[in-house]
Design a protein around this motif. Sequence first.
Motif, PDB file in Angstrom:
ATOM      1  N   ALA A  15       0.927  -1.385  -0.081  1.00  0.00           N
ATOM      2  CA  ALA A  15       0.054   0.223  -0.012  1.00  0.00           C
ATOM      3  C   ALA A  15       0.912   1.335   0.101  1.00  0.00           C
ATOM      4  N   ILE A  16       0.490   2.223  -0.673  1.00  0.00           N
ATOM      5  CA  ILE A  16       1.168   3.415  -0.676  1.00  0.00           C
ATOM      6  C   ILE A  16       0.273   4.820  -0.335  1.00  0.00           C
ATOM      7  N   ASP A  17       0.568   5.750   0.600  1.00  0.00           N
ATOM      8  CA  ASP A  17      -0.082   6.634   1.006  1.00  0.00           C
ATOM      9  C   ASP A  17       0.598   7.990   0.302  1.00  0.00           C
ATOM     10  N   MET A  18      -0.165   8.647  -0.715  1.00  0.00           N
ATOM     11  CA  MET A  18       0.412   9.712  -1.359  1.00  0.00           C
ATOM     12  C   MET A  18      -0.004  11.030  -0.667  1.00  0.00           C
ATOM     13  N   HIS A  19      -0.476  11.086   0.704  1.00  0.00           N
ATOM     14  CA  HIS A  19      -0.952  12.072   1.114  1.00  0.00           C
ATOM     15  C   HIS A  19      -0.440  11.809   2.793  1.00  0.00           C
ATOM     16  N   CYS A  20       0.702  11.811   3.067  1.00  0.00           N
ATOM     17  CA  CYS A  20       0.994  11.826   4.535  1.00  0.00           C
ATOM     18  C   CYS A  20       1.716  13.049   5.156  1.00  0.00           C
ATOM     19  N   HIS A  21       1.037  13.876   5.988  1.00  0.00           N
ATOM     20  CA  HIS A  21       1.638  14.856   6.805  1.00  0.00           C
ATOM     21  C   HIS A  21       2.423  14.466   8.040  1.00  0.00           C
ATOM     22  N   PHE A  22       3.498  15.467   8.237  1.00  0.00           N
ATOM     23  CA  PHE A  22       4.090  15.070   9.486  1.00  0.00           C
ATOM     24  C   PHE A  22       4.489  16.456  10.284  1.00  0.00           C
ATOM     25  N   ILE A 243      -7.236   7.021  -6.548  1.00  0.00           N
ATOM     26  CA  ILE A 243      -6.389   6.545  -5.371  1.00  0.00           C
ATOM     27  C   ILE A 243      -6.873   6.918  -3.869  1.00  0.00           C
ATOM     28  N   VAL A 244      -6.578   6.072  -3.370  1.00  0.00           N
ATOM     29  CA  VAL A 244      -7.069   6.329  -1.867  1.00  0.00           C
ATOM     30  C   VAL A 244      -5.656   6.469  -0.791  1.00  0.00           C
ATOM     31  N   SER A 245      -5.881   7.559  -0.166  1.00  0.00           N
ATOM     32  CA  SER A 245      -4.746   8.124   0.687  1.00  0.00           C
ATOM     33  C   SER A 245      -5.437   8.553   2.253  1.00  0.00           C
ATOM     34  N   THR A 246      -4.427   9.159   2.947  1.00  0.00           N
ATOM     35  CA  THR A 246      -5.087   9.493   4.220  1.00  0.00           C
ATOM     36  C   THR A 246      -5.435  10.955   4.359  1.00  0.00           C
ATOM     37  N   ASP A 247      -4.564  11.879   4.187  1.00  0.00           N
ATOM     38  CA  ASP A 247      -4.467  13.242   4.446  1.00  0.00           C
ATOM     39  C   ASP A 247      -4.564  13.408   5.984  1.00  0.00           C
ATOM     40  N   TYR A 248      -3.817  12.374   6.792  1.00  0.00           N
ATOM     41  CA  TYR A 248      -3.587  12.238   8.242  1.00  0.00           C
ATOM     42  C   TYR A 248      -2.204  12.888   8.488  1.00  0.00           C
ATOM     43  N   GLY A 249      -1.908  12.920   9.828  1.00  0.00           N
ATOM     44  CA  GLY A 249      -0.599  13.194  10.296  1.00  0.00           C
ATOM     45  C   GLY A 249      -0.586  14.709  10.657  1.00  0.00           C
ATOM     46  N   TRP A 250      -1.398  15.385  10.147  1.00  0.00           N
ATOM     47  CA  TRP A 250      -1.140  17.163  10.576  1.00  0.00           C
ATOM     48  C   TRP A 250      -1.961  17.725  11.854  1.00  0.00           C
ATOM     49  N   THR A 251      -2.465  16.598  12.724  1.00  0.00           N
ATOM     50  CA  THR A 251      -3.078  16.896  13.927  1.00  0.00           C
ATOM     51  C   THR A 251      -3.286  15.477  14.646  1.00  0.00           C
ATOM     52  N   ASP A 252      -3.010  15.782  15.925  1.00  0.00           N
ATOM     53  CA  ASP A 252      -3.310  14.709  16.932  1.00  0.00           C
ATOM     54  C   ASP A 252      -4.666  14.249  16.990  1.00  0.00           C
ATOM     55  N   THR A 253      -5.522  15.035  16.597  1.00  0.00           N
ATOM     56  CA  THR A 253      -6.907  14.588  16.833  1.00  0.00           C
ATOM     57  C   THR A 253      -7.400  13.589  15.741  1.00  0.00           C
ATOM     58  N   LEU A 254      -6.691  13.179  14.758  1.00  0.00           N
ATOM     59  CA  LEU A 254      -7.035  12.189  13.787  1.00  0.00           C
ATOM     60  C   LEU A 254      -6.111  11.009  13.891  1.00  0.00           C
TER      61      LEU A 254
END
Length: 293
Positions: A15-22, A243-254
């Motif tokens: 699997a590949i996440d093309m939208h991973c914030h950090f 594609i499916v991705s997350t757009d997660y990582g930018w806040t600890d509420t997700l």
Amino acid sequence: MTRESGRAPILFDGAIDMHCHFGPEPLVEKLAKHPHAVDPIQAAREAAAGGMRAIVLKAHEFPSTAVADLANKAVPDVLSIAGMCCDHPVGGLNPQAVETALRAGARVIWLPTLSSASNSPRAVEAAFGVPQGIPVLRPDGALVSEVREIMDLVAASGAVLATGHITTDEHYAVARAFCGRGNLVVTHAMHASAGPGLSIDQVAELADLGAVIEFAAHTCMGKPSTFAQVIAAIGRIGPERAIVSTDYGWTDTLPHPAAGLQGYVNALWDEGVDEHDLRLMAGTVPARLLGLD
């Protein structure tokens, strides 16, 4: 009839996440009023533990080229891929910055996101101290010259151009100008708070023009991009154009990105999306876009 992924989860390598914030990313943390959920090393370690193949590290404030290089040295079992957003901190639509990022290994270039003209001037000023967003179109409706230069650079490098948070009209203009020349991804389609909130019909039209449509886990959390609408849009355009991705990582509420992708894939499976289709959207299609196939 729904299925229960708690009993039969979809687990697969590649699997590949093309939208991973950090993080850290001070501006985003100021806007979100929360810290990031992960740093790049943590994101990579969790992705590797989940059997993922790659993550694309996305930052709104700087190119992630150096960060991805360090993450790959620290966590060689998963590929960390760099990108860059054409926002105010890098000079906006800055072909020189894009060329530099691509030369340093970036594989995804986003058009303006937090500094897009789709955002209110008040929001842009609050974020960047600049009184207006960055337009992709001239007043006469033509693409600004810098966007055309950026398209040339992205196409020549075989990288991915992503739409960011640009307006609906800008989406169509970019798709008409770039599809057929290179890989275009419509960023977190249908998400009203991070872009224009495209409809199912508009998503289908952009896919017909040649764009790949990104459906992010965060997209499914609120109006108008409800979970049911996302599933309907996938059914309309087909998994080979999504594609499916997350757009997660930018806040600890997700959720953390790796866990979030697993949960998202399983939630889609629960609602009847075929496992073969999920493998296409989470693995095969992003691998093709990134030149990994």
